[in-house]
Scaffold this active site. Structure first.
Site, mmCIF file in Angstrom:
data_model
loop_
_atom_site.group_PDB
_atom_site.id
_atom_site.type_symbol
_atom_site.label_atom_id
_atom_site.label_comp_id
_atom_site.label_asym_id
_atom_site.label_seq_id
_atom_site.Cartn_x
_atom_site.Cartn_y
_atom_site.Cartn_z
ATOM 1 N N VAL A 1 30.232 -18.975 -1.714
ATOM 2 C CA VAL A 1 29.030 -18.225 -2.281
ATOM 3 C C VAL A 1 29.551 -17.109 -3.163
ATOM 4 C CG1 VAL A 1 27.617 -18.880 -0.580
ATOM 5 C CG2 VAL A 1 28.991 -17.061 -0.029
ATOM 6 N N GLY A 2 30.904 -16.847 -3.052
ATOM 7 C CA GLY A 2 31.283 -15.278 -3.856
ATOM 8 C C GLY A 2 32.614 -15.430 -4.302
ATOM 9 N N ARG A 3 33.051 -15.044 -5.310
ATOM 10 C CA ARG A 3 34.573 -15.039 -5.538
ATOM 11 C C ARG A 3 34.787 -13.847 -6.503
ATOM 12 N NH1 ARG A 3 35.159 -19.737 -8.791
ATOM 13 N NH2 ARG A 3 34.123 -18.289 -10.424
ATOM 14 N N ASP B 1 30.813 2.861 -4.208
ATOM 15 C CA ASP B 1 30.519 1.970 -5.016
ATOM 16 C C ASP B 1 29.247 1.563 -4.805
ATOM 17 O OD1 ASP B 1 31.435 -1.089 -6.416
ATOM 18 O OD2 ASP B 1 30.513 0.500 -7.361
ATOM 19 N N TYR C 1 38.703 -9.600 -5.062
ATOM 20 C CA TYR C 1 39.263 -9.350 -3.659
ATOM 21 C C TYR C 1 39.380 -10.576 -2.834
ATOM 22 C CZ TYR C 1 34.213 -11.123 -3.850
ATOM 23 O OH TYR C 1 33.460 -11.897 -4.257
ATOM 24 N N LYS D 1 35.452 -14.507 4.613
ATOM 25 C CA LYS D 1 36.065 -14.020 3.307
ATOM 26 C C LYS D 1 37.514 -14.207 3.459
ATOM 27 C CE LYS D 1 37.278 -9.658 1.222
ATOM 28 N NZ LYS D 1 36.972 -8.210 1.040
HETATM 29 C C1 0SO Z 1 39.449 -3.330 0.492
HETATM 30 C C2 0SO Z 1 38.355 -3.223 1.077
HETATM 31 C C3 0SO Z 1 37.091 -3.941 0.553
HETATM 32 C C4 0SO Z 1 35.794 -3.693 1.105
HETATM 33 C C5 0SO Z 1 35.539 -2.900 2.205
HETATM 34 N N1 0SO Z 1 34.355 -2.573 2.691
HETATM 35 N N2 0SO Z 1 33.867 -1.206 3.101
HETATM 36 C C6 0SO Z 1 32.589 -1.406 3.522
HETATM 37 C C7 0SO Z 1 31.944 -0.481 3.955
HETATM 38 C C8 0SO Z 1 32.155 1.135 3.231
HETATM 39 C C9 0SO Z 1 30.275 -0.678 3.677
HETATM 40 C C10 0SO Z 1 31.824 -0.061 5.341
HETATM 41 C C11 0SO Z 1 32.338 -2.737 3.660
HETATM 42 C C12 0SO Z 1 33.676 -3.504 3.166
HETATM 43 N N3 0SO Z 1 33.723 -4.938 3.040
HETATM 44 C C13 0SO Z 1 32.669 -5.615 2.979
HETATM 45 O O1 0SO Z 1 31.676 -5.577 2.985
HETATM 46 N N4 0SO Z 1 33.095 -7.023 3.193
HETATM 47 C C14 0SO Z 1 31.895 -8.051 2.898
HETATM 48 C C15 0SO Z 1 32.729 -9.394 2.890
HETATM 49 C C16 0SO Z 1 31.781 -10.342 3.168
HETATM 50 N N5 0SO Z 1 30.925 -10.953 1.900
HETATM 51 C C17 0SO Z 1 29.867 -11.565 1.891
HETATM 52 O O2 0SO Z 1 29.194 -11.475 2.977
HETATM 53 O O3 0SO Z 1 29.562 -11.785 0.548
HETATM 54 C C18 0SO Z 1 28.117 -12.585 0.489
HETATM 55 C C19 0SO Z 1 28.444 -12.714 -1.020
HETATM 56 C C20 0SO Z 1 27.996 -13.535 1.474
HETATM 57 C C21 0SO Z 1 27.193 -11.272 0.369
HETATM 58 C C22 0SO Z 1 36.785 -2.013 2.628
HETATM 59 C C23 0SO Z 1 38.044 -2.187 2.009
#
Ligand code: 0SO
Length: 411
Positions: A29-31, A155, A34, A56
């Protein structure tokens, strides 16, 4: 090897493999830069509670700096309005890293686009009267939690504000996430030329950043939340700015984006923003805009009342104008914003932002590998290709080389 071979064999035999525990074939669902994300369900044998999960697969192999940061950060954070990391899987054979999250069917980017296109074909979407207020309340609760743990988001934009769907026990709850586009710079070792010219938007970027402020602050997150609030109200990005396709310099100064902000907000006077002349790009600002007289008659109140009939005395408008103060020192903290009268008066914010209403949005589409999914939010708002600022890239490149050397010494 420092662990005896037999013990390692036992460990790897017992280690739960992500492909044994979850079904995710063809459910991407996502690409993006990252990695990629699958919508997945646990197989009956897995010990994960039933329901949907986001799986992920982190780009690259081994413990990259960004994988390290995401795991280290998310395992410490626990709040109802912040995405929660459920499990980490390390596939030792392929040195792949998989992160398991709760699955959110919706996000503000897709929801707002849905409202906007419904408006265009004159079919109204029925939403509860406290829809915007509920979403704003939960975003501010989540950001207040992050800020009180000294985590800046950096962001915030609609695509990073997820909302749980009807099959989730947390129906209609906001989850702040970071689908990781701006962390491009932390993708070290990818030669700059190989990084596909992903597009980032500057529409949610605070004016001080556009004028060369060197550090992210909590106030920068609050500006972005103000931009999101306006977009929830009008279904249009407040500081929408067409981005020309030419190759961007890596300078933070973006004249067109600043022009858009001034044509909505007016031009900041010395009284409005005392520290403005101390910003690094103030010289460019004066060169391009002079004294800003041409923006004298513009103001947020004028924009919101003309484009949306919003009264400048309404609590909704007052909170919006506090969040969008040009001077970062004048913006409220997340806590101060939560204490605003807007959230205390009827209708009160609800835990389910849909307030029991039917959820009109479709489910996320599955991405097949062939189609290059142009409408994937990570590529949202096609704008100019961005080139990481060389210095940031070199910085993270150096750090990554260092990390890699350390790892080699370890193994
Ligand atoms: C390198 C890096 C990338 C992301 C994050 N990060 N930071 C945060 C805070 C600041 C909100 C706590 C959250 C993340 N990481 C994520 O949110 N990862 C989500 C991965 C799951 N992806 C996801 O649910 O994608 C769909 C398309 C289904 C909505 C930290 C570090």
């Amino acid at each position: 090897a420092w662990m005896d071979a037999d013990f390692r064999r036992q460990l790897s035999a017992r280690r739960e493999r992500v492909e044994d525990a979850f079904e995710f074939e063809g459910r991407k669902v996502g690409r993006g830069s990252y990695g990629q994300v699958f919508k997945t369900k646990p197989r009956s044998c897995a010990d994960a509670p039933a329901g949907d999960y986001a799986l992920k697969q982190i780009e690259g192999s081994g413990l990259s700096m960004s994988a390290c940061r995401e795991i280290a950060l998310l395992r410490e954070l626990k709040h109802p309005n912040v995405i929660s990391l459920k499990q980490v899987y390390l596939a030792h054979e392929t040195r792949q890293i998989w992160l398991l999250f709760d699955y959110a069917e919706h996000d503000l980017w897709r929801m707002i686009n849905f409202h906007a296109s419904a408006k265009k074909c004159n079919s109204q979407v029925s939403l509860p009267p406290n829809f915007t207020k509920s979403i704003m309340h939960q975003i501010l609760c989540g950001i207040h939690y992050l800020h009180s743990n000294w985590v800046l988001h950096r962001d915030l934009k609609p695509a990073n504000i997820l909302v749980m769907g009807t099959t989730s026990p947390e129906r209609g709850r906001v989850k702040i996430a970071d689908l990781g586009l701006a962390r491009l710079f932390h993708q070290p070792l990818t030669p700059l030329t190989e990084i596909d010219p992903v597009v980032v938007t500057f529409w949610y970027r605070a004016p001080e950043l556009l004028l060369g402020a060197r550090h992210y602050t909590k106030a920068i997150d609050l500006w972005a939340i103000g931009c999101i609030m306006a977009e929830l109200i009008t279904d249009k990005p407040l500081f929408y700015c067409k981005q020309e396709e030419d190759i961007k310099t890596s300078s933070p100064y973006n004249r067109d984006q600043l022009e858009r902000i001034f044509s909505v907000m007016g031009f900041p006077s010395q009284q409005d923003w005392r520290d403005l002349p101390h910003l690094p790009k103030y010289g460019d600002l004066v060169r391009n805009f002079g004294t800003g007289q041409q923006y004298a008659r513009f103001s947020l109140g004028r924009h919101m009342s003309r484009s949306f009939g919003m009264s400048e005395t309404s609590p909704e408008f007052r909170l919006l104008s506090r969040l969008l103060a040009m001077d970062p020192l004048r913006r409220p903290s997340a806590r101060e914003a939560l204490e605003d009268r807007y959230f205390l008066e009827e209708p009160r914010p609800a835990a389910d932002v849909f307030n029991g209403f039917d959820i009109p949005y479709g489910k996320r589409d599955f991405i097949s590998d062939s189609s290059d999914n142009k409408d994937d939010p990570a590529r949202q708002q096609q704008s100019q290709p961005v080139h990481a600022s060389l210095q940031q890239y070199q910085q993270s490149h150096q750090q990554a080389l260092l990390l890699q050397q350390q790892q080699q010494q370890l193994s």
